[in-house]
Design a protein around this motif. Sequence first.
Motif, PDB file in Angstrom:
ATOM      1  N   TYR A   1    -127.260  -0.158 -69.909  1.00  0.00           N
ATOM      2  CA  TYR A   1    -128.407   0.389 -70.631  1.00  0.00           C
ATOM      3  C   TYR A   1    -129.338   1.097 -69.649  1.00  0.00           C
ATOM      4  N   GLY A   2    -129.811   2.266 -70.060  1.00  0.00           N
ATOM      5  CA  GLY A   2    -130.753   3.014 -69.237  1.00  0.00           C
ATOM      6  C   GLY A   2    -130.087   3.967 -68.270  1.00  0.00           C
ATOM      7  N   LEU A   3    -128.754   3.968 -68.247  1.00  0.00           N
ATOM      8  CA  LEU A   3    -128.026   4.914 -67.405  1.00  0.00           C
ATOM      9  C   LEU A   3    -127.481   6.025 -68.287  1.00  0.00           C
ATOM     10  N   CYS A   4    -127.663   7.247 -67.854  1.00  0.00           N
ATOM     11  CA  CYS A   4    -127.232   8.409 -68.612  1.00  0.00           C
ATOM     12  C   CYS A   4    -125.707   8.463 -68.682  1.00  0.00           C
ATOM     13  N   SER A   5    -125.190   8.657 -69.883  1.00  0.00           N
ATOM     14  CA  SER A   5    -123.741   8.755 -70.053  1.00  0.00           C
ATOM     15  C   SER A   5    -123.210  10.091 -69.553  1.00  0.00           C
ATOM     16  N   GLY A   6    -124.102  11.037 -69.323  1.00  0.00           N
ATOM     17  CA  GLY A   6    -123.690  12.345 -68.835  1.00  0.00           C
ATOM     18  C   GLY A   6    -123.590  12.422 -67.327  1.00  0.00           C
ATOM     19  N   CYS A   7    -124.659  12.021 -66.653  1.00  0.00           N
ATOM     20  CA  CYS A   7    -124.706  12.178 -65.195  1.00  0.00           C
ATOM     21  C   CYS A   7    -124.710  10.846 -64.442  1.00  0.00           C
ATOM     22  N   GLY A   8    -124.931   9.751 -65.146  1.00  0.00           N
ATOM     23  CA  GLY A   8    -124.932   8.445 -64.508  1.00  0.00           C
ATOM     24  C   GLY A   8    -126.258   8.043 -63.888  1.00  0.00           C
ATOM     25  N   GLU A   9    -127.241   8.939 -63.910  1.00  0.00           N
ATOM     26  CA  GLU A   9    -128.559   8.636 -63.355  1.00  0.00           C
ATOM     27  C   GLU A   9    -129.366   7.818 -64.358  1.00  0.00           C
ATOM     28  N   LYS A  10    -130.467   7.225 -63.863  1.00  0.00           N
ATOM     29  CA  LYS A  10    -131.340   6.456 -64.755  1.00  0.00           C
ATOM     30  C   LYS A  10    -132.042   7.379 -65.747  1.00  0.00           C
ATOM     31  N   ILE A  11    -132.138   6.902 -66.969  1.00  0.00           N
ATOM     32  CA  ILE A  11    -132.903   7.609 -67.992  1.00  0.00           C
ATOM     33  C   ILE A  11    -134.368   7.248 -67.789  1.00  0.00           C
ATOM     34  N   ALA A  12    -135.245   8.232 -67.858  1.00  0.00           N
ATOM     35  CA  ALA A  12    -136.676   8.005 -67.643  1.00  0.00           C
ATOM     36  C   ALA A  12    -137.204   6.942 -68.592  1.00  0.00           C
ATOM     37  N   ALA A  13    -138.067   6.079 -68.058  1.00  0.00           N
ATOM     38  CA  ALA A  13    -138.642   4.992 -68.853  1.00  0.00           C
ATOM     39  C   ALA A  13    -139.385   5.529 -70.075  1.00  0.00           C
ATOM     40  N   ALA A  14    -140.071   6.659 -69.922  1.00  0.00           N
ATOM     41  CA  ALA A  14    -140.810   7.238 -71.044  1.00  0.00           C
ATOM     42  C   ALA A  14    -139.851   7.649 -72.167  1.00  0.00           C
TER      43      ALA A  14
ATOM     44  N   ALA B   1    -131.552   5.895 -76.616  1.00  0.00           N
ATOM     45  CA  ALA B   1    -131.129   7.118 -75.920  1.00  0.00           C
ATOM     46  C   ALA B   1    -129.891   6.853 -75.077  1.00  0.00           C
ATOM     47  N   LEU B   2    -128.943   7.763 -75.179  1.00  0.00           N
ATOM     48  CA  LEU B   2    -127.681   7.658 -74.470  1.00  0.00           C
ATOM     49  C   LEU B   2    -127.676   8.522 -73.209  1.00  0.00           C
ATOM     50  N   MET B   3    -128.515   9.563 -73.210  1.00  0.00           N
ATOM     51  CA  MET B   3    -128.544  10.504 -72.093  1.00  0.00           C
ATOM     52  C   MET B   3    -129.959  10.752 -71.617  1.00  0.00           C
ATOM     53  N   CYS B   4    -130.064  11.189 -70.355  1.00  0.00           N
ATOM     54  CA  CYS B   4    -131.345  11.635 -69.827  1.00  0.00           C
ATOM     55  C   CYS B   4    -131.723  12.944 -70.541  1.00  0.00           C
ATOM     56  N   ILE B   5    -132.940  13.350 -70.416  1.00  0.00           N
ATOM     57  CA  ILE B   5    -133.408  14.544 -71.129  1.00  0.00           C
ATOM     58  C   ILE B   5    -132.641  15.788 -70.697  1.00  0.00           C
ATOM     59  N   ASP B   6    -132.294  15.898 -69.426  1.00  0.00           N
ATOM     60  CA  ASP B   6    -131.568  17.079 -68.956  1.00  0.00           C
ATOM     61  C   ASP B   6    -130.176  17.155 -69.584  1.00  0.00           C
ATOM     62  N   CYS B   7    -129.443  16.062 -69.545  1.00  0.00           N
ATOM     63  CA  CYS B   7    -128.092  16.048 -70.124  1.00  0.00           C
ATOM     64  C   CYS B   7    -128.151  16.222 -71.639  1.00  0.00           C
ATOM     65  N   ALA B   8    -129.128  15.616 -72.289  1.00  0.00           N
ATOM     66  CA  ALA B   8    -129.256  15.728 -73.746  1.00  0.00           C
ATOM     67  C   ALA B   8    -129.547  17.174 -74.137  1.00  0.00           C
ATOM     68  N   SER B   9    -130.398  17.867 -73.374  1.00  0.00           N
ATOM     69  CA  SER B   9    -130.711  19.243 -73.715  1.00  0.00           C
ATOM     70  C   SER B   9    -129.517  20.164 -73.490  1.00  0.00           C
ATOM     71  N   ARG B  10    -128.688  19.854 -72.500  1.00  0.00           N
ATOM     72  CA  ARG B  10    -127.466  20.649 -72.272  1.00  0.00           C
ATOM     73  C   ARG B  10    -126.427  20.373 -73.355  1.00  0.00           C
TER      74      ARG B  10
END
Length: 108
Positions: free
Chosen positions: A74-87, A95-104
């Motif tokens: 939980y909290g790790l982006c399924s796209g890039c593997g980085e942490k998803i921002a707490a906000a 949320a499954l992805m960080c904002i960058d991966c989700a927008s792509r």
Amino acid sequence: MTEQTLARLQEQQQQYRQRIEALQRDLTREYPADSGEQAQERENDEVMEALLLEAREGLRQTESALQRLQDGSYGLCSGCGEKIAAARLEAMPDALMCIDCASRAEPG
């Protein structure tokens, strides 16, 4: 954060289950004998069926987030593997992805 997150996801899961149950109950009700009223009710059913699909998808995403919480991903982006921002997780606990991966990943 884990206990609070778990509680939020469980509450969200319960809300989706209740919404699904209510929509299913409404969709299985009897139609009025009046053909005009019946036509209106059938139009309403289309809207309720769309809401039911949306609620089922929300439940699936919430249960997936609960599974990630349990397995430690939980909290790790399924796209890039980085942490998803707490906000982002605060706003969207499933949320499954960080904002960058989700927008792509968004079509368009």
